[in-house]
Design a protein around this motif. Structure first.
Motif, PDB file in Angstrom:
ATOM      1  N   LEU A  81     111.952 -69.174 -58.868  1.00  0.00           N
ATOM      2  CA  LEU A  81     113.511 -69.010 -58.554  1.00  0.00           C
ATOM      3  C   LEU A  81     113.730 -68.437 -57.282  1.00  0.00           C
ATOM      4  O   LEU A  81     115.050 -69.331 -56.591  1.00  0.00           O
ATOM      5  N   TYR A  82     113.109 -67.765 -56.581  1.00  0.00           N
ATOM      6  CA  TYR A  82     113.355 -67.396 -55.057  1.00  0.00           C
ATOM      7  C   TYR A  82     113.501 -68.582 -54.148  1.00  0.00           C
ATOM      8  O   TYR A  82     114.117 -68.735 -53.383  1.00  0.00           O
ATOM      9  N   ASP A  83     112.464 -69.449 -54.663  1.00  0.00           N
ATOM     10  CA  ASP A  83     112.192 -70.628 -53.779  1.00  0.00           C
ATOM     11  C   ASP A  83     113.477 -71.700 -54.024  1.00  0.00           C
ATOM     12  O   ASP A  83     113.960 -72.257 -52.957  1.00  0.00           O
ATOM     13  N   LEU A  84     113.980 -71.620 -55.154  1.00  0.00           N
ATOM     14  CA  LEU A  84     115.299 -72.196 -55.488  1.00  0.00           C
ATOM     15  C   LEU A  84     116.430 -71.763 -54.632  1.00  0.00           C
ATOM     16  O   LEU A  84     117.347 -72.468 -53.944  1.00  0.00           O
ATOM     17  N   TYR A  85     116.600 -70.329 -54.550  1.00  0.00           N
ATOM     18  CA  TYR A  85     117.758 -69.755 -54.013  1.00  0.00           C
ATOM     19  C   TYR A  85     117.310 -69.837 -52.328  1.00  0.00           C
ATOM     20  O   TYR A  85     118.484 -70.005 -51.713  1.00  0.00           O
ATOM     21  N   ASP A  86     116.351 -69.999 -51.873  1.00  0.00           N
ATOM     22  CA  ASP A  86     116.157 -70.320 -50.353  1.00  0.00           C
ATOM     23  C   ASP A  86     116.155 -71.722 -49.909  1.00  0.00           C
ATOM     24  O   ASP A  86     116.081 -71.970 -48.652  1.00  0.00           O
ATOM     25  N   GLN A  87     116.444 -72.642 -50.856  1.00  0.00           N
ATOM     26  CA  GLN A  87     116.754 -73.967 -50.246  1.00  0.00           C
ATOM     27  C   GLN A  87     118.283 -74.018 -49.700  1.00  0.00           C
ATOM     28  O   GLN A  87     118.984 -73.411 -49.855  1.00  0.00           O
TER      29      GLN A  87
END
Length: 113
Positions: free
Chosen positions: A49-55
């Motif tokens: 989820l964090y990886d998605l937010y940091d896109q």
């Protein structure tokens, strides 16, 4: 209840601003995210989820939510929200545990509408 809402707000605000550092404040370190994909259970560390937010791009259409249910038993809680990230709508369910003076999300389960 305020501490529970605060943890959920970190999740929402992290998505709104595209910043996993904000969302991390609401989650336990070993939290998970789960969903069903083509009839099969998927479960991953919350880092995904964090990886998605940091896109680099933020959701078009804004981010919003409303709590549809909340059940608390002393130091554990289950919360369901209806959320919108851009044009995608979700039913999200969270399990939270009280950690010291605050609440932490230990699992997020969702269904994309």
């Amino acid at each position: 209840m305020a501490g529970i809402v605060k943890a959920i707000e970190y999740y929402i605000d992290g998505g709104r601003k595209g910043d996993s550092q904000i969302a991390r404040k609401g989650f336990a370190e070993n939290a998970t995210m789960s969903w069903s994909e083509n009839g099969k259970l998927k479960s991953v560390p919350i880092q995904e989820l964090y990886d998605l937010y940091d896109q680099p791009q933020k959701p078009d259409g804004g981010v919003s939510y409303k709590i549809s249910s909340c059940s608390v038993a002393e130091d554990v809680a289950i919360v369901r929200i209806e959320s919108k990230f851009g044009y995608n709508e979700f039913s999200d369910m969270f399990t939270l545990v009280k950690d010291g003076d605050g609440w932490k999300i230990i699992s997020k389960v969702y269904h994309k509408k």
